[in-house]
Design an enzyme around this catalytic site. Structure first.
Site, PDB file in Angstrom:
ATOM      1  N   GLU A 165     -62.551  72.354 -48.712  1.00 50.34           N
ATOM      2  CA  GLU A 165     -61.921  73.490 -49.080  1.00 50.34           C
ATOM      3  C   GLU A 165     -62.766  74.332 -49.715  1.00 50.34           C
ATOM      4  O   GLU A 165     -63.533  73.783 -50.455  1.00 50.34           O
ATOM      5  CB  GLU A 165     -60.519  73.191 -49.872  1.00 50.34           C
ATOM      6  CG  GLU A 165     -59.761  74.459 -50.098  1.00 50.34           C
ATOM      7  CD  GLU A 165     -58.478  74.083 -50.961  1.00 50.34           C
ATOM      8  OE1 GLU A 165     -58.065  72.876 -50.822  1.00 50.34           O
ATOM      9  OE2 GLU A 165     -57.916  75.049 -51.632  1.00 50.34           O
ATOM     10  N   GLU A 169     -59.281  82.798 -55.306  1.00 49.31           N
ATOM     11  CA  GLU A 169     -58.153  82.443 -55.788  1.00 49.31           C
ATOM     12  C   GLU A 169     -57.836  83.808 -56.980  1.00 49.31           C
ATOM     13  O   GLU A 169     -58.772  83.965 -57.874  1.00 49.31           O
ATOM     14  CB  GLU A 169     -57.814  81.253 -56.468  1.00 49.31           C
ATOM     15  CG  GLU A 169     -57.546  80.148 -55.376  1.00 49.31           C
ATOM     16  CD  GLU A 169     -57.210  78.907 -56.042  1.00 49.31           C
ATOM     17  OE1 GLU A 169     -55.951  78.550 -55.657  1.00 49.31           O
ATOM     18  OE2 GLU A 169     -57.817  78.216 -56.845  1.00 49.31           O
ATOM     19  N   TRP A 259     -48.283  82.898 -52.840  1.00 50.11           N
ATOM     20  CA  TRP A 259     -47.371  81.492 -53.349  1.00 50.11           C
ATOM     21  C   TRP A 259     -46.919  81.422 -54.649  1.00 50.11           C
ATOM     22  O   TRP A 259     -47.422  82.114 -55.980  1.00 50.11           O
ATOM     23  CB  TRP A 259     -47.814  80.201 -53.005  1.00 50.11           C
ATOM     24  CG  TRP A 259     -49.284  79.824 -53.758  1.00 50.11           C
ATOM     25  CD1 TRP A 259     -50.457  80.064 -53.094  1.00 50.11           C
ATOM     26  CD2 TRP A 259     -49.651  78.983 -54.776  1.00 50.11           C
ATOM     27  NE1 TRP A 259     -51.552  79.554 -53.902  1.00 50.11           N
ATOM     28  CE2 TRP A 259     -50.953  78.871 -54.921  1.00 50.11           C
ATOM     29  CE3 TRP A 259     -48.749  78.447 -55.675  1.00 50.11           C
ATOM     30  CZ2 TRP A 259     -51.567  78.232 -55.971  1.00 50.11           C
ATOM     31  CZ3 TRP A 259     -49.396  77.455 -56.774  1.00 50.11           C
ATOM     32  CH2 TRP A 259     -50.723  77.371 -56.826  1.00 50.11           C
ATOM     33  N   THR A 270     -50.216  74.436 -63.973  1.00 49.02           N
ATOM     34  CA  THR A 270     -50.257  75.335 -62.918  1.00 49.02           C
ATOM     35  C   THR A 270     -49.527  76.708 -63.263  1.00 49.02           C
ATOM     36  O   THR A 270     -50.007  77.942 -63.178  1.00 49.02           O
ATOM     37  CB  THR A 270     -49.466  74.831 -61.725  1.00 49.02           C
ATOM     38  OG1 THR A 270     -49.967  73.599 -61.780  1.00 49.02           O
ATOM     39  CG2 THR A 270     -49.687  75.767 -60.580  1.00 49.02           C
TER      40      THR A 270
END
Ligand SMILES: *[C@@H]1O[C@H](CO)[C@@H](O)[C@H](O)[C@H]1NC(C)=O
Ligand SMILES: *[C@@H]1O[C@H](CO)[C@@H](O)[C@H](O)[C@H]1NC(C)=O
Ligand SMILES: *[C@@H]1O[C@H](CO)[C@@H](O)[C@H](O)[C@H]1NC(C)=O
Ligand SMILES: *[C@@H]1O[C@H](CO)[C@@H](O)[C@H](O)[C@H]1NC(C)=O
Ligand SMILES: *[C@@H]1O[C@H](CO)[C@@H](O)[C@H](O)[C@H]1NC(C)=O
Ligand SMILES: *[C@@H]1O[C@H](CO)[C@@H](O)[C@H](O)[C@H]1NC(C)=O
Ligand SMILES: *[C@@H]1O[C@H](CO)[C@@H](O)[C@H](O)[C@H]1NC(C)=O
Ligand SMILES: *[C@@H]1O[C@H](CO)[C@@H](O)[C@H](O)[C@H]1NC(C)=O
Length: 370
Positions: A165, A169, A259, A270
């Site tokens: 990946e 972000e 998201w 997170t």
């Protein structure tokens, strides 16, 4: 039976269902021949489970997954959605018919008509779209505006079926910076030399900027508006024991998403990373009914496209090389599902179907749960 006993019975049956129907797959447990394909979410099934994201190493055989549709250089202007399959479960693997599929969520054209919004609602998990074709090295330019709310994350990434990946972000309300990162076979390296933050010249949520991956066999460059902000050389990624280059090297789909990181089911780390919990009473949310980011265009320039033959359809996994790194070769095999494969009920949905079954039996017997 009391309501609570019934409720317990129903929820217990419900919790047992995944064990009965949706077999999981991972590095230790592969899929059976009856449900040969390991989906990107780690469940065995047929049909759409064998398309984009299908994990070849955890599937029944590495050839159980359809090949990764080969790269074609192209630019999508997201004011035109004619080559976007809005309902991902209808996609049959024909990467000529569609350039993108919506995996989850909803796209909404922007009020000013300059692109499309990926939306996030309290009732969903946001929106994710994927390219139907894969890139095995090449250059990808994203022209987008990020989101700008605490707890909400915008991502523009490449993702392979074995979880290599490369990322841009945009976490939370920070709109003057973007983070870059990469993963090798699902493992991120957050050391100082890897995960990194870069400045953006003007507010990323109200101005379109061009974010570029230049991903080649020997190096990766991340650029903003044509200026390189980060370089990783393949030789920088050699593991300490010298056995492996921990460098993304497998064909990858392009994915864009919005998201919800700031929700109670997320890990505290997170939530903190994304700037805290989402405020669902934010005026932007209340007046629009969703949070969003805005995508204007994605341009894909494939490496080595001139070396592909006319009959080449895709890449197929061939197992590992001597360093334990998955390798692919080109193939002529079909990337398509047959009609019957497409309409087979995904195994994951059995749980929902069965729950509906349980509830309707209860309702038909004149019993109410709540
Ligand atoms: C793999 O899946 C099996 C069965 O679902 C589970 O028992 C096991 O813990 C999983 N292993 C890993 C490494 O996730
Ligand atoms: C996308 O298409 C619209 C409508 O045709 C056009 O006005 C716009 O300039 C295009 N944008 C890009 C980035 O090509
Ligand atoms: C997507 O397609 C599937 C299968 O055709 C259908 O069952 C489902 O209702 C569709 N979803 C939406 C949101 O239209
Ligand atoms: C794939 O889609 C293209 C474009 O819609 C169409 O011309 C072609 O016949 C399709 N291929 C198959 C095998 O269905
Ligand atoms: C992360 O990168 C550093 C420096 O390149 C390396 O020493 C370390 O082993 C890597 N860690 C992992 C988990 O790959
Ligand atoms: C990638 O970035 C490095 C470091 O900034 C630069 O030297 C190199 O020219 C860049 N490569 C390309 C093809 O832009
Ligand atoms: C491929 O290599 C990975 C480690 O990179 C290892 O976990 C996996 O078991 C290997 N698979 C096979 C089939 O050799
Ligand atoms: C693909 O098809 C061509 C022509 O039919 C054939 O020459 C070639 O060997 C095939 N390649 C593969 C990888 O199967």
């Amino acid at each position: 039976m009391t309501r609570s006993t019934l409720f317990l019975l129903a929820t217990t049956l419900f919790s047992l269902l995944p064990l009965i129907s949706a077999q999981g797959c991972n590095s230790t447990v592969s899929c059976p021949s009856t449900a040969p394909c390991c989906s990107e979410y780690g469940f065995c099934g047929t049909g759409s489970y064998c398309l984009g994201g299908c994990e070849p190493l955890y599937s029944f055989k590495s050839t159980s997954c359809r090949p990764n549709p080969i790269c074609e250089s192209q630019e999508t202007n997201f004011t035109d959605l004619s080559k976007v399959q809005m309902n991902g479960t209808k996609y049959d693997g024909n990467a000529t018919a569609y350039d993108w599929v919506v995996n989850t969520g909803t796209l909404v054209p922007t009020p000013s008509g300059d692109g499309v919004r990926l939306t996030l609602r309290e009732s969903d998990q946001g929106t994710k779209i994927s390219s139907t074709r894969y890139v095995h090295y090449g250059t990808i330019d994203f022209v987008l505006q990020s989101s700008k709310w605490n707890g909400v994350v915008t991502a523009a990434i490449t993702m392979s079926d074995v979880k290599d990946e490369i990322d841009w972000e945009f976490p939370g309300a920070v709109t003057d910076k973007v983070q870059t990162n990469y993963w090798f076979l699902g493992v991120a390296n957050y050391s100082a030399t890897q995960g990194a933050s870069s400045d953006i010249s003007s507010d990323a949520s109200s101005n379109f900027h061009t974010y570029t991956f230049d991903w080649q066999e020997d190096y990766m460059n991340w650029s903003i508006d044509g200026q390189v902000v980060r370089t990783v050389l393949k030789t920088d990624t050699l593991s300490d024991d010298g056995s492996q280059y921990k460098y993304p090297s497998t064909p990858s789909r392009i994915q864009l998403s919005i998201w919800p990181a700031g929700i109670s089911s997320s890990a505290q780390g997170t939530i903190d990373w994304a700037g805290g919990m989402i405020d669902w009473s934010d005026p932007d949310y209340v007046s629009n009914g969703y949070f969003w980011n805005t995508l204007q265009s994605v341009k894909i320039s494939c490496a080595n496209e001139d070396q592909q033959s006319q009959s080449t359809t895709g890449w197929a996994y061939q197992g590992n090389d001597t360093q334990g790194i998955p390798i692919v070769d080109v193939t002529n095999a079909s990337t398509l599902l047959s009609k019957s494969e497409l309409t087979s009920v995904p195994v994951q949905n059995h749980r929902v179907v069965a729950l509906v079954g349980i509830l309707s039996v209860l309702v038909l017997s004149g019993i109410t749960l709540f």
